[in-house]
Design a protein around this motif. Structure first.
Motif, mmCIF file in Angstrom:
data_model
loop_
_atom_site.group_PDB
_atom_site.id
_atom_site.type_symbol
_atom_site.label_atom_id
_atom_site.label_comp_id
_atom_site.label_asym_id
_atom_site.label_seq_id
_atom_site.Cartn_x
_atom_site.Cartn_y
_atom_site.Cartn_z
ATOM 1 N N VAL A 1 7.692 -0.945 3.722
ATOM 2 C CA VAL A 1 7.504 -0.846 5.168
ATOM 3 C C VAL A 1 8.758 -1.297 5.900
ATOM 4 C CG1 VAL A 1 6.532 -3.178 5.406
ATOM 5 C CG2 VAL A 1 5.927 -1.405 7.063
ATOM 6 N N PHE A 2 9.561 -2.146 5.258
ATOM 7 C CA PHE A 2 10.772 -2.649 5.897
ATOM 8 C C PHE A 2 11.880 -1.604 5.909
ATOM 9 C CE2 PHE A 2 8.493 -6.311 4.175
ATOM 10 C CZ PHE A 2 8.301 -7.032 5.342
ATOM 11 N N TRP B 1 0.812 -1.211 0.000
ATOM 12 C CA TRP B 1 0.000 0.000 0.000
ATOM 13 C C TRP B 1 0.849 1.266 0.000
ATOM 14 C CZ3 TRP B 1 -4.862 1.332 -0.894
ATOM 15 C CH2 TRP B 1 -5.301 2.573 -0.476
ATOM 16 N N LEU B 2 1.986 1.228 0.694
ATOM 17 C CA LEU B 2 2.822 2.424 0.765
ATOM 18 C C LEU B 2 3.272 2.814 -0.639
ATOM 19 C CD1 LEU B 2 5.000 1.648 3.919
ATOM 20 C CD2 LEU B 2 3.012 3.137 3.740
ATOM 21 N N PRO B 3 3.147 4.072 -1.003
ATOM 22 C CA PRO B 3 3.354 4.465 -2.397
ATOM 23 C C PRO B 3 4.796 4.400 -2.898
ATOM 24 C CG PRO B 3 2.967 6.389 -1.020
ATOM 25 C CD PRO B 3 2.734 5.195 -0.159
ATOM 26 N N PRO C 1 15.334 -2.553 2.937
ATOM 27 C CA PRO C 1 15.354 -1.830 1.653
ATOM 28 C C PRO C 1 14.855 -0.401 1.795
ATOM 29 C CG PRO C 1 13.479 -3.319 1.759
ATOM 30 C CD PRO C 1 14.307 -3.601 2.981
ATOM 31 N N GLU C 2 15.564 0.521 1.186
ATOM 32 C CA GLU C 2 15.185 1.929 1.267
ATOM 33 C C GLU C 2 14.131 2.306 0.231
ATOM 34 O OE1 GLU C 2 16.012 4.055 3.505
ATOM 35 O OE2 GLU C 2 17.342 2.692 4.571
ATOM 36 N N THR C 3 14.141 1.629 -0.888
ATOM 37 C CA THR C 3 13.194 1.955 -1.948
ATOM 38 C C THR C 3 12.527 0.698 -2.464
ATOM 39 O OG1 THR C 3 14.931 1.794 -3.617
ATOM 40 C CG2 THR C 3 14.531 3.976 -2.676
ATOM 41 N N ARG C 4 11.625 0.864 -3.383
ATOM 42 C CA ARG C 4 10.956 -0.266 -3.993
ATOM 43 C C ARG C 4 11.913 -1.056 -4.880
ATOM 44 N NH1 ARG C 4 6.269 -1.800 -1.638
ATOM 45 N NH2 ARG C 4 5.061 0.020 -1.090
ATOM 46 N N THR C 5 11.560 -2.290 -5.153
ATOM 47 C CA THR C 5 12.327 -3.086 -6.096
ATOM 48 C C THR C 5 11.970 -2.653 -7.507
ATOM 49 O OG1 THR C 5 10.638 -4.791 -6.269
ATOM 50 C CG2 THR C 5 12.221 -5.007 -4.475
ATOM 51 N N LYS C 6 12.552 -3.315 -8.484
ATOM 52 C CA LYS C 6 12.292 -2.951 -9.874
ATOM 53 C C LYS C 6 10.864 -3.261 -10.294
ATOM 54 C CE LYS C 6 14.005 -7.402 -11.666
ATOM 55 N NZ LYS C 6 14.987 -8.029 -12.553
ATOM 56 N N GLY D 1 1.394 8.574 10.253
ATOM 57 C CA GLY D 1 2.735 8.520 9.703
ATOM 58 C C GLY D 1 3.742 7.771 10.557
ATOM 59 N N ARG D 2 3.296 6.916 11.485
ATOM 60 C CA ARG D 2 4.205 6.135 12.318
ATOM 61 C C ARG D 2 4.350 4.729 11.749
ATOM 62 N NH1 ARG D 2 5.926 8.367 17.056
ATOM 63 N NH2 ARG D 2 7.407 6.663 16.805
ATOM 64 N N ILE D 3 4.928 4.652 10.551
ATOM 65 C CA ILE D 3 5.098 3.362 9.881
ATOM 66 C C ILE D 3 6.047 2.463 10.667
ATOM 67 C CG2 ILE D 3 5.649 2.279 7.667
ATOM 68 C CD1 ILE D 3 3.313 4.233 7.594
ATOM 69 N N ASP D 4 6.963 3.069 11.425
ATOM 70 C CA ASP D 4 7.941 2.281 12.168
ATOM 71 C C ASP D 4 7.303 1.432 13.266
ATOM 72 O OD1 ASP D 4 7.311 4.800 13.246
ATOM 73 O OD2 ASP D 4 8.990 4.692 14.626
#
Length: 345
Positions: free
Chosen positions: A97-98, A91-93, A309-314, A247-250
């Motif tokens: 979440v990790f 869901w996170l754009p 991971p900081e960003t989405r995968t491919k 905004g407290r995804i952590d």
């Protein structure tokens, strides 16, 4: 039958509403104690949102005399919590979440892997009737308690380290209504009163679940793993929605994995109050399938939290960990539906 279903839905609604309020009250109390977000989500909020599983498990083995329902609720809740984690990740754009896995997240998921490995091992040993017991409590239950207490001690020690830093901290807090912005004593009273509502609804859930199983011709293990587990996981769903909103995804990872840790401990509680025989000896072999899938999905979570991971995968929006978690749960649901019919007597 209609009345039974309506009562079941009503209990689920009570648990969901109480779970939302408990999350608000728990967060407010935690802010006043100065505890870290991960520790709060893993201990305070996760324990509270697992109250339905606790009360449902005790009621299942004492009132409904349905140990399969109790074990099914525990394992089904673990699976559904991981499914929720996968949904949030999808869901996170922009970020996974990790990427918000901070502090003791990796240690928490590592403990979850070890506990579910022991649960699966105990189920297999009990299935082949080689699991020892002390009185009416099996060695499997005692091992779960030892792993949980030792793991909590390690996590508490890690939280107290001076080098521990919490990433992505924010001053955002829940939008508390005026009735909740009160003295600490009033907060604790409201916290306990709302917990009573969850306990009362949780007591009725297994009784209604057994009635539904008999009326529909379903097995207790399937009803516990799918239907009752969905109902008792409504507080976790409410907590996830609230965490995303502020905004407290952590806090999401700590809450969901922390709930799974406490859910596994509930098996020990159920075994202790179940006087007829060691609990694991009374369980259906179908729970081995559920425990195997829960362990596989938890291992995926552990790997994702480790890689952070900081960003989405491919794949873009469809991140690999989130997709794998959702696919694993759907595969398990399909397996349970195939096995839903009672074997001929």
């Amino acid at each position: 039958m209609v009345t039974t279903w309506l009562l079941f839905v009503a209990c689920a609604c009570v648990i969901g509403a109480a779970g939302i309020r408990l999350s608000i009250l728990g967060d407010r109390i935690a802010q006043q104690t100065g505890l870290s977000a991960h520790w709060v989500s893993m201990i305070l909020i996760a324990t509270v949102t697992s109250l339905p599983e606790l009360t449902t498990g005790i009621s299942s083995v004492t009132v409904a005399h349905a140990p399969d329902l109790a074990a099914g609720d525990v394992l089904g809740s673990c699976l559904f919590n991981l499914f929720l984690l996968g949904l949030v990740d999808l869901w996170l754009p922009r970020q996974s979440v990790f990427a918000h896995a901070v502090g003791g997240a990796q240690q928490t998921t590592d403990l979850a892997v070890r506990m579910l490995t022991w649960v699966l091992f105990s189920l297999i040993c009990a299935h082949f009737q080689v699991l020892p017991a002390i009185g009416h409590v099996s060695l499997g239950s005692l091992g779960i308690a030892v792993l949980y207490l030792h793991g909590m001690r390690q996590l508490h020690h890690a939280e107290r380290q001076p080098s521990h830093k919490e990433a992505n901290t924010t001053t955002a807090s829940l939008d508390l209504p005026p009735s909740v912005r009160s003295a600490p004593l009033t907060l604790v009273f409201d916290y306990l009163l709302t917990s009573v509502a969850i306990v009362a609804a949780g007591i009725w859930l297994p009784v209604l679940g057994v009635d539904i199983a008999h009326q529909m011709g379903w097995t207790d293990s399937m009803v516990g793993t799918l239907l009752v587990a969905l109902a008792t996981s409504t507080p976790e769903m409410a907590t996830c929605i609230g965490a995303i909103r502020i905004g407290r995804i952590d806090m999401i990872l700590g809450n969901l994995v922390g709930s799974n840790l406490f859910d596994a401990l509930i098996l020990t509680v159920d075994d202790t109050v179940y006087q007829a025989a060691p609990l694991f000896e009374q369980l259906s072999g179908a729970h081995i399938i559920s425990a195997s899938m829960a362990l596989a999905m938890t291992s995926i979570t552990w790997l994702a939290a480790r890689d952070n991971p900081e960003t989405r995968t491919k794949w873009g929006r469809w991140s690999r960990p989130g997709t794998a978690l959702c696919a694993g749960y759907l595969i398990h649901v399909g397996t349970q539906l195939i096995l839903m019919q009672r074997p001929p007597s």
